[in-house]
Scaffold this motif. Structure first.
Motif, mmCIF file in Angstrom:
data_model
loop_
_atom_site.group_PDB
_atom_site.id
_atom_site.type_symbol
_atom_site.label_atom_id
_atom_site.label_comp_id
_atom_site.label_asym_id
_atom_site.label_seq_id
_atom_site.Cartn_x
_atom_site.Cartn_y
_atom_site.Cartn_z
ATOM 1 N N VAL A 14 -7.577 35.462 -92.309
ATOM 2 C CA VAL A 14 -6.496 35.412 -93.298
ATOM 3 C C VAL A 14 -6.990 35.892 -94.659
ATOM 4 O O VAL A 14 -6.338 36.696 -95.328
ATOM 5 N N THR A 15 -8.167 35.407 -95.058
ATOM 6 C CA THR A 15 -8.669 35.840 -96.367
ATOM 7 C C THR A 15 -8.959 37.330 -96.365
ATOM 8 O O THR A 15 -8.720 38.017 -97.358
ATOM 9 N N ARG A 17 -7.430 39.585 -94.602
ATOM 10 C CA ARG A 17 -6.165 40.295 -94.662
ATOM 11 C C ARG A 17 -5.606 40.278 -96.087
ATOM 12 O O ARG A 17 -5.058 41.260 -96.567
ATOM 13 N N ASN A 18 -5.777 39.163 -96.760
ATOM 14 C CA ASN A 18 -5.307 39.087 -98.138
ATOM 15 C C ASN A 18 -6.096 40.010 -99.045
ATOM 16 O O ASN A 18 -5.547 40.654 -99.922
ATOM 17 N N PHE A 19 -7.404 40.063 -98.808
ATOM 18 C CA PHE A 19 -8.253 40.899 -99.649
ATOM 19 C C PHE A 19 -7.890 42.372 -99.482
ATOM 20 O O PHE A 19 -7.652 43.087 -100.458
ATOM 21 N N THR B 140 -10.021 29.948 -103.355
ATOM 22 C CA THR B 140 -9.173 30.801 -102.505
ATOM 23 C C THR B 140 -7.825 30.183 -102.125
ATOM 24 O O THR B 140 -6.793 30.725 -102.488
ATOM 25 N N TYR B 144 -4.071 31.256 -103.666
ATOM 26 C CA TYR B 144 -2.951 31.694 -102.829
ATOM 27 C C TYR B 144 -1.728 30.836 -103.132
ATOM 28 O O TYR B 144 -0.609 31.331 -103.232
ATOM 29 N N ARG B 147 -0.252 31.687 -106.467
ATOM 30 C CA ARG B 147 0.457 32.966 -106.436
ATOM 31 C C ARG B 147 1.906 32.751 -106.025
ATOM 32 O O ARG B 147 2.831 33.293 -106.640
ATOM 33 N N GLU B 199 0.795 31.809 -92.822
ATOM 34 C CA GLU B 199 -0.553 32.260 -93.153
ATOM 35 C C GLU B 199 -1.396 31.103 -93.666
ATOM 36 O O GLU B 199 -2.565 30.957 -93.319
ATOM 37 N N LYS B 202 -2.438 28.879 -90.925
ATOM 38 C CA LYS B 202 -3.516 29.508 -90.160
ATOM 39 C C LYS B 202 -4.838 29.350 -90.892
ATOM 40 O O LYS B 202 -5.888 29.144 -90.299
ATOM 41 N N LEU B 203 -4.755 29.433 -92.212
ATOM 42 C CA LEU B 203 -5.972 29.353 -93.029
ATOM 43 C C LEU B 203 -6.553 27.946 -93.014
ATOM 44 O O LEU B 203 -7.776 27.784 -92.982
#
Lengths: 254, 382
Positions: A14-15, A17-19, B140, B144, B147, B199, B202-203
Motif C-alpha cells: 500500500v505504501t 502504491r501511494n509513493f 505514514t 494518509y 490527507r 486501502e 489493508k495497510l
C-alpha cells in the motif's frame, strides 16, 4: 494468518502504491501547493508580494474566498469616514464573546449616503490577539457594517499596539469585500437592495394611504361645508386625523 | 471507579534491594493527545499504579458561559473537542432548542446530519492515525489520514468559513446555507472515501505488529464499562450495543438505515476499539449517501426571535459525538444568560477507567491504551 509477516508486506504494498501513485495522481499527494486561484502565483521570496492590487488584497489571495479571519468595517464608495456604515450602536461590542471590541460614540452626527444624520464611531478598536474569529459581530450587526476579512498576514514585532487594529486599519471598501468574498458580498448586497426596495415600497404605500386619507378628509369637509350651506341640520363628523397604518418608525435603521 | 493497586509483592533477591519506580509521563507535546500527565508506578516494566493528572488546559468554560448570552457561548463549544466542532455545536443547540418552542426546517436537519457524519469521519480517521502513531508507525498512516481529513475540512471551510472552529449551528437551524455546488463536492468526497478505507484497512488491520501490540492489551470488561458510564465507540468495543443515534433518534436519524458496529467478544481490548472505529466510518458513509440523496432546498433557519430569552426551565440535550455521549445541561432563569451550564464530556468520563485498564500492563502499552480511549484535552479540562 497464513504467512507470518504477510500483513506487513500487504501494508508495504500500500505504501509503495501511494509513493509511486503520488507522481501520477494528485489525490494521493499529502501536501499540495497552497495557491487556490488559478491565476494566482506565489511570490518567490517572503515579502515579495505583488503590490499592484489595492490595499492588502495580495495577502488574501492564498486563501479561499470562504475563509474568515478577523472583522473589518465596511464603507461605501467615497471617503471612508464619509461613507462608513457603522453608526456606533455598540451591539457588537456587547455581544462579542471574548470582549475584544471597544467603541466610542461620536459627539456629533454626520450625514452619510443620503440618509439622515447618524452617529459615527469616534473610536473603534479590535484587539485581534483576543478575537477568536467567531463572526458573532457580523451576525448581530443590523447595518451590515461589520464583516469578516480574510487577511491573515498580521505578524508584528509590537505585541500589544501592533495587534490592536484601530478604526482606520479596519475601514475597508465594499469593493474590497466583493473581491475577497464575492459570493457572500453579492448575497449581502442583494439583501440590502431588497430590504431598501421593500422599505421604499412601504413608504410609497404609506404616502398613498396618507394622500387617500387627506382626500377623504377634504371630501368630508367639502360635504360638511355643503351641508352647512344647505342649512346645517347635521353636524359634520370630522374624519379623525390618524396617521396611515404603515408608517413604522425606523429609527436608526435609515 | 479506581480500583486499588493490586497487592503487589516486590521481587526480592538476596543481597539486593528493589523498589518501585515512580515515573511522571508527560505533560508533553500539546498536539498528540494534549497536555496530560500520568504518574506511573513501575515495577520493572510493569505498571503497578497509575494516576492521571489533568487540568493543564482548564479555561473555565462552564462559568464563562454562565456570564454571557446563550448565543455567545456557541463559538466556545467549538473549542471543547476541537476535532468535532460540528457535533459540539449540535449538542448545545439541541439543549437550547428544548428551552424554547421552535421548529427546525427540513434542510437544516439534513445538513446537520451531513455535517455531523463528516465530523465522525474526520475524528475516526485521525484517531486511527494517532493511534498507530503511538504504536510507533511514525508518520505514514497519520499523513494518509490527514490527507483525507483535509478534503473534509475544505468542505467545512466552504460551508462555515473555518476549518475547525466552525461555529455553524444556531438555535433553530444553521447560520447560513451551504454555497452552490457544495453538495456535489461533498458527494465526490463521500464517494471516494470507501476506496481510501479499503486501502487503509489493508495497510493496518492485518499488520502483525499492530495485532501483537493491541490484542489483549487494555482489556475493559462489559460490566466495568457500563458501571463507569463509558459511552461511544469504547463502550461498543466492550460488547454493548448502545448508540444514542438509535436510542434517542435525535434530529432525523430515524430516517436513515445504518448499522451500529459493536464487538461480539467480551474482551474489549485496544484492537476492538480500533476496529469499531474503522467499521463505524463505513456506516457514516452510508448515512451520508442517504442524506445527500434526501436533501432538498428550502429555508435553513427556523422562526427564532432575535433575542434568545427562554422562560424558567431546564434542559438536557445529548448527541452521539464521535467520542461518546456529549451532553449539555442548561438551567434557564428567564434572563438572556443561562443560570447553570454544564457539559457532560465523553472524553473525560471515558478517561476514568484508564487506571483499571493499565494496571498489570507494560509501560509501553499504557501509551497505546491512552491512545485507544480517544481523548481530547480541550474537552477533558474544559
Amino acid at each position: 494468518m497464513s504467512l507470518l509477516g504477510g500483513g506487513i508486506f500487504k501494508g508495504m504494498a500500500v505504501t509503495l502504491r501511494n509513493f509511486v501513485g503520488s507522481y501520477f495522481d494528485k489525490e494521493r499527494l499529502t501536501t499540495k501547493e497552497y495557491a487556490w486561484r488559478n491565476d494566482d502565483k506565489l511570490p518567490e521570496r517572503a515579502g515579495d508580494y505583488p503590490k499592484e492590487e489595492a490595499e492588502q488584497l495580495s495577502d488574501t489571495t492564498t486563501v479561499t474566498h470562504y475563509s474568515r479571519n478577523f472583522p473589518m468595517l465596511l464603507h461605501d464608495e467615497g471617503e471612508p469616514m464619509d461613507t462608513v456604515r457603522c453608526v456606533a450602536c455598540q451591539i457588537c461590542e456587547r455581544e462579542c464573546p471574548p470582549q475584544c471590541i471597544y467603541i466610542e460614540k461620536s459627539k456629533d452626527k454626520k450625514e452619510r449616503g443620503g440618509n439622515k444624520a447618524q452617529f459615527y464611531p469616534a473610536t473603534f478598536d479590535i484587539d485581534v490577539s483576543v478575537c477568536m474569529s467567531c463572526q458573532i459581530c457580523v451576525e448581530v450587526c443590523p447595518f451590515d457594517a461589520i464583516v469578516m476579512n480574510s487577511q491573515f498576514e498580521l505578524s508584528t514585532p509590537d505585541r500589544f499596539g501592533g495587534l490592536l487594529l484601530r478604526r482606520d486599519d479596519l475601514l475597508k471598501s465594499n469593493d474590497y469585500y466583493h473581491k475577497i468574498h464575492p459570493e457572500e458580498a453579492a448575497a449581502r448586497d442583494k439583501r440590502i437592495a431588497d430590504e431598501k426596495a421593500a422599505k421604499e415600497a412601504k413608504k410609497k404605500a404609506a404616502e398613498e394611504a396618507k394622500k387617500k386619507a387627506a382626500e377623504a378628509k377634504a371630501k368630508a369637509e367639502a360635504k360638511a361645508k355643503a351641508k352647512e350651506e344647505m342649512g346645517g341640520i347635521e353636524k359634520p363628523t370630522e374624519t379623525p386625523d390618524t396617521p396611515p397604518a404603515d408608517t413604522k418608525k425606523e429609527g436608526n435603521a435609515e | 471507579m479506581t480500583a486499588a493497586a493490586p497487592n503487589y509483592e516486590l521481587i526480592q533477591q538476596d543481597d539486593l534491594e528493589t523498589s518501585l519506580l515512580e515515573v511522571s509521563m508527560g505533560p508533553h507535546h500539546p498536539s498528540t493527545h494534549g497536555v496530560f500527565r500520568m504518574d506511573v508506578k513501575l515495577d520493572g516494566e510493569t505498571v503497578v499504579d497509575l494516576k492521571p493528572v489533568f487540568g493543564y488546559l482548564h479555561r473555565n468554560h462552564e462559568k464563562l458561559a454562565e456570564s454571557m448570552s446563550y448565543l455567545a457561548s456557541m463559538p466556545f463549544t467549538d473549542r471543547l473537542d476541537y476535532f468535532n466542532s460540528m457535533t459540539n455545536n449540535w449538542a448545545y443547540a439541541l439543549a437550547a432548542e428544548q428551552l424554547i418552542e421552535i421548529e427546525i426546517p427540513e434542510r437544516a436537519e439534513y445538513l446537520r446530519v451531513i455535517m455531523s457524519e463528516l465530523t465522525r469521519l474526520v475524528n475516526h480517521v485521525s484517531l486511527v492515525g494517532f493511534f498507530v502513531n503511538d504504536l510507533g508507525a511514525l508518520g505514514t498512516p497519520l499523513l494518509y489520514a490527514f490527507r483525507e481529513r483535509e478534503k473534509i475540512l475544505d468542505l467545512f471551510e466552504q460551508a462555515s468559513g473555518a476549518r475547525m472552529m466552525c461555529n455553524y449551528f444556531r438555535f433553530g437551524g444553521l447560520r447560513c446555507d451551504v454555497p452552490e455546488g457544495w453538495l456535489d463536492r461533498t458527494r465526490e468526497v463521500v464517494d471516494r472515501f470507501p476506496k481510501f478505507l479499503d486501502e487503509y484497512e489493508k495497510l493496518l488491520c492485518e499488520n502483525e505488529i499492530i495485532l501483537s501490540r493491541t490484542q489483549d492489551v487494555g482489556n475493559l470488561s462489559k460490566e466495568l464499562a457500563i458501571s463507569a458510564g463509558i459511552t461511544g465507540p469504547m463502550l461498543r468495543a466492550s460488547g454493548v450495543n448502545y448508540d444514542i443515534r438509535k436510542v434517542d433518534n435525535y434530529g432525523i436519524y430515524d430516517r436513515f438505515k445504518f448499522r451500529v458496529p459493536y464487538s461480539k467478544g467480551e474482551v474489549g481490548d485496544c484492537y476492538d476499539r480500533f476496529m469499531v472505529r474503522m467499521l463505524e466510518m463505513r456506516e457514516s458513509i452510508e448515512i451520508l449517501k442517504q442524506a445527500l440523496d434526501g436533501i432538498e432546498s428550502g429555508p435553513i433557519m427556523g422562526n427564532a426571535g432575535k433575542v434568545f430569552k427562554p422562560a424558567k426551565a431546564e434542559a438536557y440535550g445529548r448527541v452521539e459525538a464521535p467520542k461518546g455521549e456529549l451532553g449539555f445541561y442548561l438551567v434557564a432563569d428567564g434572563t438572556t444568560q443561562p443560570y447553570r451550564y454544564r457539559v457532560r464530556p465523553p472524553s473525560f468520563i471515558n478517561l476514568t477507567v484508564l487506571q483499571d485498564m493499565c494496571i498489570g500492563q507494560q509501560v509501553a502499552d499504557a501509551v497505546i491504551i491512552l491512545g485507544s480511549i480517544d481523548i481530547v484535552l480541550g474537552e477533558v479540562d474544559r
